[in-house]
Design an enzyme around this catalytic site. Structure first.
Site, PDB file in Angstrom:
ATOM      1  CG  HIS A   1      -2.229  -0.700   0.705  1.00 41.91           C
ATOM      2  ND1 HIS A   1      -2.222  -2.029   0.356  1.00 41.91           N
ATOM      3  CD2 HIS A   1      -3.462  -0.239   0.456  1.00 41.91           C
ATOM      4  CE1 HIS A   1      -3.430  -2.343  -0.063  1.00 41.91           C
ATOM      5  NE2 HIS A   1      -4.199  -1.283  -0.013  1.00 41.91           N
TER       6      HIS A   1
ATOM      7  CB  CYS B   1      -8.237  -4.672 -10.852  1.00 43.02           C
ATOM      8  SG  CYS B   1      -9.831  -5.323 -10.521  1.00 43.02           S
TER       9      CYS B   1
HETATM   10  C1  PEP Z   1      -5.024  -7.413  -6.717  1.00 38.44           C
HETATM   11  O1  PEP Z   1      -4.767  -8.207  -5.811  1.00 38.44           O
HETATM   12  O2  PEP Z   1      -4.668  -7.574  -7.891  1.00 38.44           O
HETATM   13  C2  PEP Z   1      -5.802  -6.200  -6.461  1.00 38.44           C
HETATM   14  C3  PEP Z   1      -6.293  -5.503  -7.442  1.00 38.44           C
HETATM   15  O3  PEP Z   1      -5.968  -5.821  -5.185  1.00 38.44           O
HETATM   16  P1  PEP Z   1      -4.814  -5.216  -4.239  1.00 38.44           P
HETATM   17  O4  PEP Z   1      -3.632  -4.886  -5.122  1.00 38.44           O
HETATM   18  O5  PEP Z   1      -5.400  -4.019  -3.608  1.00 38.44           O
HETATM   19  O6  PEP Z   1      -4.577  -6.330  -3.300  1.00 38.44           O
END
Ligand code: PEP
Ligand code: MG
Length: 763
Positions: free
Chosen positions: A380, A692
């Protein structure tokens, strides 16, 4: 008998207390104002605040209206002692029509006496952390009612963070007397500095600047770039102190205006320390005794840093960098009247560890870029840096910590490389790259109409949004909606759970910002490397396999329900989609969706405007979810692949572990086959499917996904121009042939040998 004022009024005035705190000289001062306001509004004879000391496990009477002030600081209660101690021990409010009839009542002359019949105590909690107790007393029997209890609980909740921060300082004052005030000698290890260090990408873009070392608890306070001749008198010091205070308050205001969803109280520790009379008093005293202001600041800040760094309390250790910032700011303000001093403008920050709130502070203080050295990184932190357009590279070479301050650094966040004293040729290459990025941006921004591949297949680019400040770029770059809103940022960066109302305001701004375009909100994804500092929970030895994401939400249902209600309310009249992260079974999904449906029903019954039927989706991020993806697709309205986690969990490769980043392979055959199974299930059940994750810079993965039928790509706003270009020059037919070959190949090596179809190529 005087009548009680409206409790709502009272809660509102307490809501303004954070501002009040900034005007107070100390915690005691601040709490004294609070108890007077509360006693007045409640028309109660007595209002007192007791602060809980963790090390002694005692409650200390810290401020009171109605009792003798002589008692403040003297009265101490053990956890569980008397009704006040009991309220804190059992984490619940205690209300008695006449308290002294309760067997737990403890008689203390001047404090708890029979003349005070009515008694009301509520614990002040930060998450589950005990902060203190607020107590009301009055001679009239049965004076307090249920509404008073609720009002006092709301006030306690609002006070908790401010008190907790101030408590850190109180701990420090106790430690001060115990610790020797000697500065440690840090010897820079000498070795020849390389010109180039290979690392991995953290956040895109490039930045140049002088090195500044950030944090590393235990370090001494080094002042190497203060303006010459800034010795300073007591008057200079007092001017610098005032100026520093004003600058910090301005910074906080500016940040809250710009990043309202995440930035509350980010500079509170700085402000608290600079206003602490013991802190400034020690410096004034040294100056009065003949020391220059500059040296007094160096000495006192240095002492504080040693004490913070050696503290057993991790929250105090986290404040080391805040102290350093403060020290530098004070020293700079001694010598100059410029406003941009004491911050990180034109500096590249080199850090061993960073918290999400540190990234916000660095951004507010104009840092040019960040280099993370070894370990200490959470996904993050990188995501936040990306959202703030703060280039970041992650490297392993600790020599960066020894760089003299006059060297020049270039951080290439796209490739993750660091150049030391780059020559003109390197600099001009980067300027050209930046120029072509801008061109791609204006091309994407000027795009009209639906997006199609070179062979006419409709595709969509959606935006990943972490903070509201990114909305503008998403709109400008023509994102067709939000494919992933990472709702945890307001939770991670703040120091307490945001309320349903606060969340509602953030989510509403988000959906309104996207107009009629769909917004996909992901429920809270905390745990793993995104621990909530204010939520003690259990220290997990393996947090990525622990109480993360939907598991946390299903364990703490009140937090989950508040969030769902805020989301459903915010989606009223808009295209709202809600999805759950880290689903591992159909059961998880059904349980989460059941709670969501219950929230919709409740809101309907309460006549609160809301979205009556948002699409409900599931994130496929675990091998377990892939195994049951067919059934999940049958149940859910849509599927979304969380590529970053799917790779991590399929391959058992920690996505934040630099030492094994070469094993984090998106083109591993197991990953490719899992992706294929997900795409097949989505097609079979006619569910929309999006991906994503950080796909835009990886042509092999991106082409493969298009080949297996993924049509929606959700990426960070910064990556939109790149993926826009890649999609418009892609042939789906070529991509299908390419994917077929990849799927028929068993080894990583052979997969790497298969050529990616050239963009704008043959077919
Ligand atoms: C992922 O795991 O690809 C995702 C989009 O969520 P995060 O990166 O927030 O874990
Ligand atoms: Mg994920």
């Amino acid at each position: 008998m005087p009548t009680k004022k409206d409790n709502v009024d009272l809660i509102c005035s307490i809501g303004e207390l954070a501002g009040l705190f900034e005007k107070s000289a100390s915690l005691e001062d601040f709490l004294q104002t609070v108890v007077s306001i509360v006693a007045y509004h409640m028309r109660a004879a007595v209002c007192s605040v007791y602060i809980y000391e963790e090390d002694t496990q005692e409650l200390v009477l810290t401020a009171t209206q109605g009792l003798s002030m002589e008692n403040a600081g003297q009265v101490r209660l053990k956890l569980g002692e008397g009704l006040t101690g009991l309220a804190l021990k059992e984490l619940r409010p205690i209300r008695e029509g006449s308290g002294f009839h309760n067997p737990h009542f403890k008689y203390i002359p001047g404090i708890y006496e029979e003349k005070y019949q009515a008694f009301l105590a509520v614990p002040i909690l930060r998450g589950l952390t005990r902060v203190g107790v607020m107590v009301l007393q009055d001679p009239v029997t049965d004076y307090f009612d249920e509404n008073d209890t609720k009002a006092l609980q709301a006030i306690a909740a609002q006070l908790a963070t401010t008190i907790e921060n101030a408590k850190l300082l109180m701990t420090l004052h106790r430690m001060r007397s115990d610790l020797a005030a000697e500065l440690k000698e840090a010897e820079a290890e000498f070795r020849e500095t390389p010109r180039f260090i290979k690392g991995s990408p953290g956040a895109g873009g490039y930045a140049t600047g002088r090195p500044t070392i950030f944090s590393a608890a235990g370090e001494q306070f080094v002042v190497d770039d203060a303006p010459a001749g800034a010795g300073g008198t007591l008057e200079d010091f007092e001017r610098a102190l005032k100026r520093t205070e004003e600058q910090l308050e301005d910074l906080q205001v500016q940040l809250e205006e710009k990043l309202a969803d995440v930035a509350s109280m980010i500079f509170s520790a700085h402000i608290l320390i600079v206003k602490d009379p013991k802190f400034s008093g020690s410096m004034s005293e040294l100056i009065r005794n003949g020391m220059s202001a500059r040296n007094a600041i160096i000495t006192v800040v240095g002492n504080y840093i040693s004490m913070f760094a050696e503290s057993k309390n991790p929250r105090l250790r986290e404040k080391v960098q805040d102290l350093k910032d403060l020290g530098h700011r004070l020293i700079h303000n001694l010598g100059t009247n410029q406003d941009d001093v004491g911050d990180y403008a034109d500096h590249v920050v080199i850090a061993g560890e960073l918290l999400p709130s540190d990234v916000l502070k660095l951004h507010a203080q104009n840092a040019a870029g960040i280099i993370m050295v070894g370990g200490g990184m959470t996904a993050h932190v990188a995501i936040l840096a990306r959202s703030l357009d703060l280039p970041m590279a992650i490297v392993n070479d600790r020599i960066l910590f020894d760089l003299p301050p006059d060297r020049m650094l270039l951080v290439d966040g796209d490739q993750g490389n660091v150049y030391i004293d780059p020559d003109d040729e390197v600099l001009s290459q980067f300027r050209e790259m930046e120029e072509s990025r801008r061109e791609a941006e204006s091309f994407a921004a000027s795009w009209e109409g639906p997006l199609v591949t070179r062979d006419g297949v409709a595709v969509r680019i959606l935006a990943n949004i972490n903070m509201l400040s990114e909305l503008e770029a998403a709109r400008r770059l023509k994102a067709e909606g939000v494919g992933l809103y990472r709702s945890e940022f307001p939770f991670i960066v703040r120091s307490n759970f945001p309320s349903e109302e606060e969340q509602y305001r953030v989510y509403r701004t988000l959906v309104e910002g996207m107009g009629d375009r769909p917004v996909t909100m992901r429920t809270l994804d905390v745990g793993g490397d995104k621990a909530l500092s204010y939520f003690p929970g259990k220290q997990e030895s393996n947090p990525f396999l622990g109480l993360r994401a939907i598991r946390f939400s299903l364990r703490y249902k009140d937090v989950f329900i508040q969030q769902l209600r805020a989301m459903i309310r915010a989606g009223e009249g808009h295209a709202l989609r809600i999805m759950f992260p880290l689903i591992s079974s159909v059961d998880d999904f059904l349980e989460a969706r059941g709670i969501l449906r219950q929230c919709i029903e409740d809101l309907g019954r309460e006549n609160v405007p809301h979205h009556p039927r948002p699409d409900v989706g599931v994130m496929i991020e675990l091998p377990a979810a892939v195994e049951v993806v067919d059934e999940l697709a049958a149940e859910a309205d849509f599927l979304s692949i969380g590529g970053n986690d799917l790779v991590q969990y399929t391959l058992a490769v920690d996505r934040t572990n630099e030492h094994i980043s070469d094993m984090y392979l998106t083109h591993h055959p197991a990953v490719l086959r899992a992706l294929k199974r997900i795409a097949v299930a989505a097609q079979k059940h006619k569910r929309s499917l999006s991906f994503c994750g950080e796909v835009a810079s990886n042509p092999r993965l991106f082409t493969y996904l298009a080949g297996i039928g993924v049509r929606d790509f959700s990426v960070d706003a910064r990556a939109i121009p790149r993926i826009h270009k890649a999609l418009t020059s892609l042939s789906v037919k070529d991509a299908e042939a390419f994917s077929g070959k990849l799927l028929a190949t068993a080894t990583i090596r052979d997969i790497e040998k298969i050529a990616i179809p050239a963009p704008g190529g043959s077919s």
